[in-house]
Design a protein around this motif. Sequence first.
Motif, short mmCIF file in Angstrom:
data_model
loop_
_atom_site.label_atom_id
_atom_site.label_comp_id
_atom_site.label_asym_id
_atom_site.label_seq_id
_atom_site.Cartn_x
_atom_site.Cartn_y
_atom_site.Cartn_z
N SER A 152 -10.44 -59.98 -25.85
CA SER A 152 -10.85 -60.02 -24.45
C SER A 152 -11.23 -61.45 -24.11
O SER A 152 -11.55 -62.25 -25.00
N ALA A 153 -11.17 -61.77 -22.82
CA ALA A 153 -11.57 -63.11 -22.37
C ALA A 153 -11.99 -63.05 -20.91
O ALA A 153 -11.90 -62.00 -20.27
N ASN A 154 -12.42 -64.21 -20.42
CA ASN A 154 -12.83 -64.26 -19.01
C ASN A 154 -11.64 -64.52 -18.08
O ASN A 154 -11.81 -64.85 -16.91
N LYS A 155 -10.44 -64.41 -18.63
CA LYS A 155 -9.21 -64.46 -17.83
C LYS A 155 -8.19 -63.55 -18.48
O LYS A 155 -8.35 -63.19 -19.66
N PRO A 156 -7.17 -63.14 -17.76
CA PRO A 156 -6.18 -62.23 -18.36
C PRO A 156 -5.45 -62.86 -19.55
O PRO A 156 -5.05 -64.02 -19.49
N LEU A 157 -5.32 -62.07 -20.63
CA LEU A 157 -4.57 -62.50 -21.80
C LEU A 157 -3.34 -61.61 -21.94
O LEU A 157 -3.48 -60.41 -22.19
N VAL A 158 -2.18 -62.17 -21.74
CA VAL A 158 -0.94 -61.41 -21.94
C VAL A 158 -0.08 -62.12 -22.98
O VAL A 158 0.36 -61.51 -23.96
N LYS A 159 0.10 -63.40 -22.77
CA LYS A 159 0.84 -64.21 -23.76
C LYS A 159 -0.17 -64.95 -24.64
O LYS A 159 -1.26 -65.29 -24.18
N ILE A 226 -9.58 -56.42 -21.40
CA ILE A 226 -9.30 -56.34 -22.83
C ILE A 226 -7.80 -56.12 -23.02
O ILE A 226 -7.21 -55.27 -22.36
N THR A 227 -7.22 -56.88 -23.92
CA THR A 227 -5.78 -56.76 -24.19
C THR A 227 -5.60 -56.04 -25.51
O THR A 227 -6.17 -56.42 -26.53
N GLU A 228 -4.80 -54.98 -25.47
CA GLU A 228 -4.63 -54.14 -26.66
C GLU A 228 -3.66 -54.80 -27.63
O GLU A 228 -2.46 -54.51 -27.63
N THR A 229 -4.19 -55.69 -28.46
CA THR A 229 -3.36 -56.41 -29.42
C THR A 229 -3.32 -55.72 -30.78
O THR A 229 -2.38 -55.91 -31.53
N ASN A 230 -4.37 -54.94 -31.11
CA ASN A 230 -4.46 -54.34 -32.46
C ASN A 230 -4.12 -55.37 -33.53
O ASN A 230 -3.37 -55.08 -34.47
N HIS A 231 -4.68 -56.56 -33.41
CA HIS A 231 -4.21 -57.68 -34.23
C HIS A 231 -4.84 -57.76 -35.61
O HIS A 231 -4.31 -58.44 -36.49
N GLN A 232 -5.97 -57.13 -35.79
CA GLN A 232 -6.68 -57.34 -37.06
C GLN A 232 -7.61 -56.16 -37.26
O GLN A 232 -7.99 -55.48 -36.30
N ARG A 290 -5.43 -53.96 -20.85
CA ARG A 290 -4.03 -54.37 -20.70
C ARG A 290 -3.24 -53.98 -21.94
O ARG A 290 -3.57 -54.41 -23.05
N GLU A 291 -2.22 -53.18 -21.73
CA GLU A 291 -1.34 -52.84 -22.85
C GLU A 291 -0.16 -53.81 -22.86
O GLU A 291 0.24 -54.29 -21.80
N LEU A 292 0.34 -54.10 -24.04
CA LEU A 292 1.44 -55.06 -24.17
C LEU A 292 2.74 -54.32 -24.45
O LEU A 292 2.75 -53.30 -25.13
N THR A 293 3.83 -54.87 -23.96
CA THR A 293 5.14 -54.35 -24.35
C THR A 293 5.38 -54.80 -25.80
O THR A 293 4.74 -55.75 -26.27
N PRO A 294 6.30 -54.14 -26.51
CA PRO A 294 6.59 -54.59 -27.89
C PRO A 294 6.96 -56.07 -27.95
O PRO A 294 6.55 -56.77 -28.89
N GLU A 295 7.69 -56.56 -26.96
CA GLU A 295 8.08 -57.99 -26.96
C GLU A 295 6.86 -58.89 -26.75
O GLU A 295 6.73 -59.92 -27.41
N GLU A 296 6.00 -58.47 -25.84
CA GLU A 296 4.78 -59.26 -25.59
C GLU A 296 3.91 -59.31 -26.85
O GLU A 296 3.37 -60.34 -27.22
N ARG A 297 3.78 -58.17 -27.50
CA ARG A 297 2.94 -58.12 -28.71
C ARG A 297 3.55 -58.98 -29.82
O ARG A 297 2.84 -59.65 -30.56
N GLN A 298 4.88 -58.95 -29.92
CA GLN A 298 5.55 -59.73 -30.96
C GLN A 298 5.21 -61.22 -30.86
O GLN A 298 5.09 -61.91 -31.88
N ALA A 299 5.01 -61.70 -29.65
CA ALA A 299 4.66 -63.12 -29.48
C ALA A 299 3.31 -63.43 -30.15
O ALA A 299 3.12 -64.51 -30.72
#
Length: 328
Positions: A152-159, A226-232, A290-299
């Motif tokens: 999450s951040a104080n601005k939108p995180l997509v990329k 919050i961006t749903e990255t499931n990164h860690q 915010r949910e990411l598309t598979p392509e967005e998440r891949q980045a």
Amino acid sequence: GGLAAVAMLAAASPAFAQDGCDDGEMVIKFSHVVAAQGHPKGEMAAALAERVNKEMDGTACMQVFPNSQLFDDDKVMEALLLGDVQLAAPSLAKFEAYTKKYRIWDFPFLFPNMTAVNTFSNSEEGEKLLHAIEDKGFIGLGYIYNGLKQFSANKPLVKPEDAKGLKFRIQTSDVAEAMIEALGANAQKLAFSEVYGALQTGVVDGQENSWSNIYTQKFFEVQDGITETNHQLLTYLAVTSTEWLDGLEPDVRDQFLSIFKEVSAEYNARAEEINEEAKQKIIDAGGTVRELTPEERQAWVDAMKPVWDQFRDDVGQDVIDAAVAAGN
Ligand code: LMR
């Protein structure tokens, strides 16, 4: 007289007659930093205390101190060695001072889901890791799960580029630091209890944590979304001092360990559900997810996964292979 004074001192001594503990019972203090409710670890701790207090009545009693009431995760390790508390469950990201082997748990995009985490935790390598800090006087009783982390951040995180230049609060983990730097962002290690204030006052711009932490600490209220990255992964080691555990009567130790095992298995199986509920509660409370598309998440994968290379030698290829295999 002297004897009466001694008797009074004994009665007032912390080993006796504490809240919910009867005279002569061994007191097991469990200190942690999260909410007591709506959180996999908080609820596990409460359930553990309930069972210990019922089934070990007359022998032992457990007191739980949630919300960093007693110690933060840095101090709690010393407190275990000093005998001020008997049980703690810091995130596996917080053991830098004790072993580099636990860095595996922080590898970004290693575990695709909690099934993989469970498989790895119960593997030979996962079991072996419970003993990696014995030379420092600690023993892992087992793992307590939370869940995958979101940004999450104080601005939108997509990329991933959206994170560039921002400052993110991280746990005391060098892997997390490398991961944030790989985004071109800045990492700041802060105790959990300081995160809300740091986000609110702009000391940091963002953070990364599980849904249950983001919800129960209200981080979403002071973030753009919050961006749903499931990164860690965020998961915990239930840890005691070896000296304390070894000092227990064998039948007491066996009973305590078997209760621990049952309760942790029960709550580990529910961790994902508790996090899903927290995610929904954030949405219901008006938070942006915010949910990411598979392509967005891949980045994000492409940006952060290369940090594995910096930590391979600390962890060992056999352990990495087992963790990867658990997700396949
Ligand atoms: C954090 O510091 O973000 C977490 O380790 C807190 C916790 O115990 O979940």
